[in-house]
Design a protein around this motif. Structure first.
Motif, PDB file in Angstrom:
ATOM      1  N   LEU A 118       0.830  -1.211   0.000  1.00  0.00           N
ATOM      2  CA  LEU A 118       0.000   0.000   0.000  1.00  0.00           C
ATOM      3  C   LEU A 118       0.862   1.257   0.000  1.00  0.00           C
ATOM      4  O   LEU A 118       0.564   2.234  -0.694  1.00  0.00           O
ATOM      5  N   THR A 119       1.908   1.243   0.793  1.00  0.00           N
ATOM      6  CA  THR A 119       2.796   2.399   0.855  1.00  0.00           C
ATOM      7  C   THR A 119       3.455   2.661  -0.494  1.00  0.00           C
ATOM      8  O   THR A 119       3.565   3.809  -0.945  1.00  0.00           O
TER       9      THR A 119
ATOM     10  N   TYR B 101       2.279   1.733  -3.444  1.00  0.00           N
ATOM     11  CA  TYR B 101       1.216   2.195  -4.343  1.00  0.00           C
ATOM     12  C   TYR B 101       0.947   3.680  -4.140  1.00  0.00           C
ATOM     13  O   TYR B 101       0.807   4.453  -5.093  1.00  0.00           O
ATOM     14  N   LYS B 102       0.889   4.096  -2.896  1.00  0.00           N
ATOM     15  CA  LYS B 102       0.643   5.507  -2.558  1.00  0.00           C
ATOM     16  C   LYS B 102       1.765   6.395  -3.073  1.00  0.00           C
ATOM     17  O   LYS B 102       1.529   7.445  -3.703  1.00  0.00           O
TER      18      LYS B 102
ATOM     19  N   ARG C 131       2.064   6.985  -6.886  1.00  0.00           N
ATOM     20  CA  ARG C 131       1.031   7.821  -7.484  1.00  0.00           C
ATOM     21  C   ARG C 131       0.922   9.197  -6.828  1.00  0.00           C
ATOM     22  O   ARG C 131       0.009   9.957  -7.120  1.00  0.00           O
TER      23      ARG C 131
ATOM     24  N   MET D  34       0.128  10.080  -3.826  1.00  0.00           N
ATOM     25  CA  MET D  34      -1.044  10.250  -2.958  1.00  0.00           C
ATOM     26  C   MET D  34      -0.613  10.728  -1.581  1.00  0.00           C
ATOM     27  O   MET D  34       0.523  10.532  -1.153  1.00  0.00           O
TER      28      MET D  34
ATOM     29  N   ILE E 211      -2.559   6.728   3.165  1.00  0.00           N
ATOM     30  CA  ILE E 211      -3.035   5.374   2.904  1.00  0.00           C
ATOM     31  C   ILE E 211      -4.531   5.371   2.603  1.00  0.00           C
ATOM     32  O   ILE E 211      -5.017   4.583   1.780  1.00  0.00           O
TER      33      ILE E 211
ATOM     34  N   GLU F   1      -6.265   7.520   0.948  1.00  0.00           N
ATOM     35  CA  GLU F   1      -6.465   7.829  -0.467  1.00  0.00           C
ATOM     36  C   GLU F   1      -6.089   6.626  -1.340  1.00  0.00           C
ATOM     37  O   GLU F   1      -6.743   6.350  -2.349  1.00  0.00           O
ATOM     38  N   ALA F   2      -5.054   5.895  -0.954  1.00  0.00           N
ATOM     39  CA  ALA F   2      -4.643   4.720  -1.715  1.00  0.00           C
ATOM     40  C   ALA F   2      -5.724   3.643  -1.684  1.00  0.00           C
ATOM     41  O   ALA F   2      -6.062   3.050  -2.719  1.00  0.00           O
TER      42      ALA F   2
ATOM     43  N   SER G  75      -8.687   4.698  -3.809  1.00  0.00           N
ATOM     44  CA  SER G  75      -8.386   4.529  -5.230  1.00  0.00           C
ATOM     45  C   SER G  75      -8.511   3.064  -5.657  1.00  0.00           C
ATOM     46  O   SER G  75      -9.085   2.748  -6.707  1.00  0.00           O
TER      47      SER G  75
END
Length: 216
Positions: free
Chosen positions: A187-188, A190-191, A194, A196, A199, A201-202, A205
């Motif tokens: 998750l980190t 991915y954030k 992008r 963001m 977390i 917001e991730a 999304s």
């Protein structure tokens, strides 16, 4: 043998606690003077003692299955254990029992409480412990000891609004879930990839992407 009874007078938020906590005010009545009581209590939730709206039932599916199965799946379950020392008294007294609360959805009690929207939380208090009293015979020294009778229990309907106010006080407009280390790392990443902000917001999304895929 000293006869002792217990009753739940009130359950309210502990205003200055660092983490979410409630305090149950317990009335204790005895027919003989009591030196002290090492009081223990098992607090249980009785889900069959209240009705449920459709949106509440949806939140309880993981616990009890679909509503048509509830007659077989809804059972009283343990919420927590607690204890307190009751100081000496004659006749009656009150004692505060601490009830620690969690917003961890891996805990059955928290999952159940989060699903409720209105009404009351049906609680059952099962009391046990050790009673210390002065010896009944004149001239004897020390204390007489006996156990709290096994049948000492009480029910209390805690307003759902009290629970929600407590959680809102400690987790305003938020909550938390426990994730594995690998999931947090993913998750980190991915954030960050992008740009963001957090977390939340991730996850939002990712959920939006899943829903979009389901609509195709």
């Amino acid at each position: 043998m000293t006869e002792v009874t217990f009753a739940v007078l009130d359950v309210a938020p502990e205003p200055y606690a660092v983490s979410p906590a409630l305090t149950a005010q317990i009335a204790v009545v005895a027919d003989d003077p009591v030196h002290a009581i090492a009081l223990r209590c098992q607090v249980r939730i009785e889900p069959l003692r209240r009705p449920y709206r459709d949106d509440e039932a949806a939140g309880l599916t993981d616990m009890f299955g679909p509503r048509e199965r509830w007659a077989n799946t809804q059972r009283t379950f343990l919420w927590q254990h607690t204890a307190a020392m009751v100081q000496g008294f004659t006749g009656s007294t009150q004692v505060a029992l601490p009830l620690e609360c969690t917003y961890d959805f891996e805990v059955t009690g928290a999952k159940y409480l989060h699903a409720l929207r209105e009404g009351a939380i049906p609680l059952q208090f099962l009391f046990s412990g050790t009673i210390f009293r002065p010896p009944l015979a004149n001239g004897q020294r020390g204390f007489a000891v006996q156990q709290v009778p096994w049948d000492q229990e009480a029910q209390y309907d805690l307003p759902v609004s009290v629970w929600h106010d407590l959680i809102q006080q400690h987790y305003p407009n938020s909550g938390w879930v426990r994730l594995g280390h690998d999931t947090v790392t993913a998750l980190t990443s991915y954030k960050s990839e992008r740009g963001m902000l957090d977390i939340d917001e991730a996850v939002t999304s990712l959920l939006a992407g899943v829903r979009a895929g389901e609509l195709r």
